[in-house]
Design an enzyme around this catalytic site. Sequence first.
Site, PDB file in Angstrom:
ATOM      1  N   ASP A 264       4.122   7.724   0.964  1.00  0.00           N
ATOM      2  CA  ASP A 264       3.961   6.485   1.653  1.00  0.00           C
ATOM      3  C   ASP A 264       4.779   5.663   0.399  1.00  0.00           C
ATOM      4  OD1 ASP A 264       4.256   4.523   3.691  1.00  0.00           O
ATOM      5  OD2 ASP A 264       1.890   4.235   3.699  1.00  0.00           O
ATOM      6  N   GLY A 265       5.181   4.360   0.855  1.00  0.00           N
ATOM      7  CA  GLY A 265       5.676   3.253   0.089  1.00  0.00           C
ATOM      8  C   GLY A 265       5.453   1.978   0.775  1.00  0.00           C
TER       9      GLY A 265
ATOM     10  N   GLU B 229       9.622   3.724   0.334  1.00  0.00           N
ATOM     11  CA  GLU B 229       9.089   4.965   1.159  1.00  0.00           C
ATOM     12  C   GLU B 229       9.809   6.145   0.735  1.00  0.00           C
ATOM     13  OE1 GLU B 229       7.009   5.156   3.536  1.00  0.00           O
ATOM     14  OE2 GLU B 229       6.549   3.146   4.423  1.00  0.00           O
TER      15      GLU B 229
ATOM     16  N   ASP C  18       5.103   7.810   7.086  1.00  0.00           N
ATOM     17  CA  ASP C  18       5.085   6.838   8.259  1.00  0.00           C
ATOM     18  C   ASP C  18       6.490   6.156   8.550  1.00  0.00           C
ATOM     19  OD1 ASP C  18       4.895   4.892   6.225  1.00  0.00           O
ATOM     20  OD2 ASP C  18       2.854   4.632   7.013  1.00  0.00           O
TER      21      ASP C  18
ATOM     22  N   HIS D 201      -0.671   3.450  10.073  1.00  0.00           N
ATOM     23  CA  HIS D 201      -1.958   2.477  10.244  1.00  0.00           C
ATOM     24  C   HIS D 201      -2.525   2.899  11.653  1.00  0.00           C
ATOM     25  CE1 HIS D 201      -0.301   0.197   7.046  1.00  0.00           C
ATOM     26  NE2 HIS D 201       0.830   0.341   7.478  1.00  0.00           N
TER      27      HIS D 201
ATOM     28  N   ASP E 140      -1.279   5.117   1.875  1.00  0.00           N
ATOM     29  CA  ASP E 140      -1.000   3.747   2.049  1.00  0.00           C
ATOM     30  C   ASP E 140      -1.607   3.133   1.165  1.00  0.00           C
ATOM     31  OD1 ASP E 140       0.155   1.484   3.712  1.00  0.00           O
ATOM     32  OD2 ASP E 140      -2.184   1.168   3.802  1.00  0.00           O
TER      33      ASP E 140
END
Length: 167
Positions: free
Chosen positions: A18-19, A62, A86, A140, A150
């Site tokens: 994730d970023g 990301e 994501d 999320h 995240d």
Amino acid sequence: MSTFTEGSSGPRLVVHCDGACIGNPGPGGWAATIKLMDRDQEISRTEVVGSEPAKTTNVRMEMSGAIGALRALPENDGTPVAVFCDNEMVSKGMNEWLSGWIARGWRTAAKKPVKNVDLWEELAALATGRTITWHWVKGHAGDPYNEEVDALANAAAVQALQQPQGG
């Protein structure tokens, strides 16, 4: 759930990445977890985290999460890799768009330059020769692995915000 390992036999690497950015653009962070799995058993686990204190974008972070994960993979011994992110752009880019972009000289189907081509080139190079499946997971939405990376990426972004720029 994003664990493609359930019921599978043999070793495999499972990556979640994730970023995050504080502002877009703004300082950013990225994170990834790499798990060596055998069936449902986690054999080993590695976390990689990075940040960019200068102004960057969410998409770049990301992509940096995926790049950081692939850089940290063990030597390629044929072990399959599943990457979960994501950001649909990353999964679609690797699954659907990459070959066309390369064939068109890093141009989109609309003949516009591909954005973040430096990162796409690196991601493509790191993926070459490996058996990688790219998966999108809704962010999320309660996936514990996605929530973990995240949180790590956001913590890295906060740390980047506190770093002096240009030095």
